[in-house]
Each structure stands twice: as structure tokens, then as C-alpha cells.
Design a protein around this motif. Sequence first.
Motif, short mmCIF file in Angstrom:
data_model
loop_
_atom_site.label_atom_id
_atom_site.label_comp_id
_atom_site.label_asym_id
_atom_site.label_seq_id
_atom_site.Cartn_x
_atom_site.Cartn_y
_atom_site.Cartn_z
N VAL A 2 43.29 30.87 28.32
CA VAL A 2 42.74 32.21 28.54
C VAL A 2 43.51 32.96 29.63
O VAL A 2 43.90 34.11 29.44
CB VAL A 2 41.23 32.13 28.90
N GLU A 3 43.74 32.31 30.77
CA GLU A 3 44.39 32.98 31.90
C GLU A 3 45.91 32.87 31.87
O GLU A 3 46.60 33.59 32.57
CB GLU A 3 43.87 32.42 33.23
N PHE B 153 42.09 40.15 42.05
CA PHE B 153 41.63 39.91 40.69
C PHE B 153 42.62 40.59 39.75
O PHE B 153 42.98 41.74 39.96
CB PHE B 153 40.23 40.51 40.47
N ARG B 154 43.07 39.86 38.74
CA ARG B 154 44.01 40.44 37.80
C ARG B 154 43.40 40.48 36.42
O ARG B 154 42.45 39.76 36.12
CB ARG B 154 45.33 39.66 37.79
N GLU B 155 43.94 41.32 35.57
CA GLU B 155 43.46 41.42 34.20
C GLU B 155 43.82 40.15 33.44
O GLU B 155 44.77 39.46 33.79
CB GLU B 155 44.07 42.64 33.52
N ALA B 156 43.07 39.89 32.39
CA ALA B 156 43.33 38.71 31.56
C ALA B 156 44.74 38.81 30.98
O ALA B 156 45.19 39.87 30.57
CB ALA B 156 42.31 38.62 30.44
N SER B 157 45.42 37.69 30.96
CA SER B 157 46.78 37.63 30.46
C SER B 157 46.78 37.38 28.95
O SER B 157 45.93 36.66 28.44
CB SER B 157 47.54 36.50 31.16
N MET C 225 44.88 45.36 38.33
CA MET C 225 44.69 44.45 39.43
C MET C 225 43.69 45.09 40.39
O MET C 225 43.70 46.29 40.60
CB MET C 225 46.01 44.21 40.14
N LEU C 226 42.83 44.26 40.95
CA LEU C 226 41.82 44.74 41.89
C LEU C 226 41.90 43.90 43.16
O LEU C 226 41.93 42.67 43.10
CB LEU C 226 40.42 44.61 41.26
N PHE C 227 41.94 44.56 44.29
CA PHE C 227 41.97 43.89 45.60
C PHE C 227 40.62 44.08 46.27
O PHE C 227 40.13 45.21 46.37
CB PHE C 227 43.08 44.47 46.49
N VAL C 228 40.03 43.00 46.74
CA VAL C 228 38.71 43.04 47.38
C VAL C 228 38.81 42.30 48.71
O VAL C 228 39.35 41.20 48.77
CB VAL C 228 37.63 42.38 46.49
N THR C 229 38.28 42.91 49.75
CA THR C 229 38.20 42.25 51.06
C THR C 229 36.75 41.82 51.27
O THR C 229 35.84 42.64 51.16
CB THR C 229 38.64 43.18 52.19
N VAL C 230 36.56 40.54 51.56
CA VAL C 230 35.23 39.98 51.81
C VAL C 230 35.21 39.50 53.26
O VAL C 230 36.10 38.77 53.69
CB VAL C 230 34.93 38.80 50.85
N ARG C 231 34.21 39.90 53.99
CA ARG C 231 34.09 39.50 55.40
C ARG C 231 32.76 38.78 55.60
O ARG C 231 31.73 39.24 55.13
CB ARG C 231 34.17 40.71 56.31
#
Length: 160
Positions: A82-83, A26-30, A1-7
Motif C-alpha cells: 500500500v505505502e 504525512f505523505r499521500e499514498a504511493s 504532503m502535510l506537516f504537523v507539529t505536535v507538542r
Amino acid sequence: MLFVTVRHDIHADGVHAISEEQDIVFREASTTPTPPPGPAAPPPACDFATTMSADIVRLFRYSALTFNGHRIHYDRAYAHDVEGYPGLVVHGPYLGTLLMDHFLRRRPGARVTRFEFRARRPVFDLAPFTLCLNDKPAARSCGWPARRRGLHDRHPGGRR
């Protein structure tokens, strides 16, 4: 899992007008389908409610409007196969937009100076959902979306 902060900081005529900050996960493909979330604890009583449906056309248009190319919002086969989602995922920011619209329709002329929103549970296009708003005369109001079967966690939103 990836956490991104966008400002985003928006300026008009050289003056800071608005700031927006998004925390995106963002998570990995299931490899297996994701079951729909179970019911959450019931939120406070809903004073004002309106029922909405998120169809593929609305989700596609919101994706285009926000330059969001993630197919989970408009490609049912991709979202499911896919997801692993049970249906199309309703954008968290779209829910925030709908909640703000619901608030402004109940309080025409309100001057919104701050809005906070956190999407805690997914909403899918499989069934209508309800936008709820409490009737607080104070400077702070709360709204949240609720599914037909089971409720979503409360989504705080406010004005000051």
C-alpha cells in the motif's frame, strides 16, 4: 504532503517537568514502490558503535507503547503493497530512544538536560543498522544510525 507539529508539555504536581515537540510528515499514498534511499555523505568517525536489528516484534511493541497505529511499522504487506516501502519503517522516535540508550550506556550517570533528534532518512527492518556515537568530552555529543549499505544523514543529539 502535510506537516504537523505536535507538542506535549508534561507537568508533575503542578510543575512543568518536560516538553516534547515533534514535527510529523504525512505523505499521500504511493502508487509505485519507493526505492530505498541511496547513500548519504559519510558522517564523522564513529567512536562507539553497537549493531541493532529492528524486528517486527520490537516495532509492534514500540507502536503500542507510543500509541502509534500506523501500519508501516508492523504490517509488512501494508508497508510494501500500500505505502510502497521496501520493508517495515523503523520509527524515528524509536531510533532517538535507541541513541539515547546508547549514549547513557557509554556515560553512566550523565545528566541529560536536552536532547535533539531529527530523522532525516528512513531506516527499514531489512538489515541490521549501527548506532554510532562520537566521544566528545565537551558538553555536547552526537549520535546517528547507519545502515549496512549506505549511511544515513547524521542525527544530532546532545546533552548540556
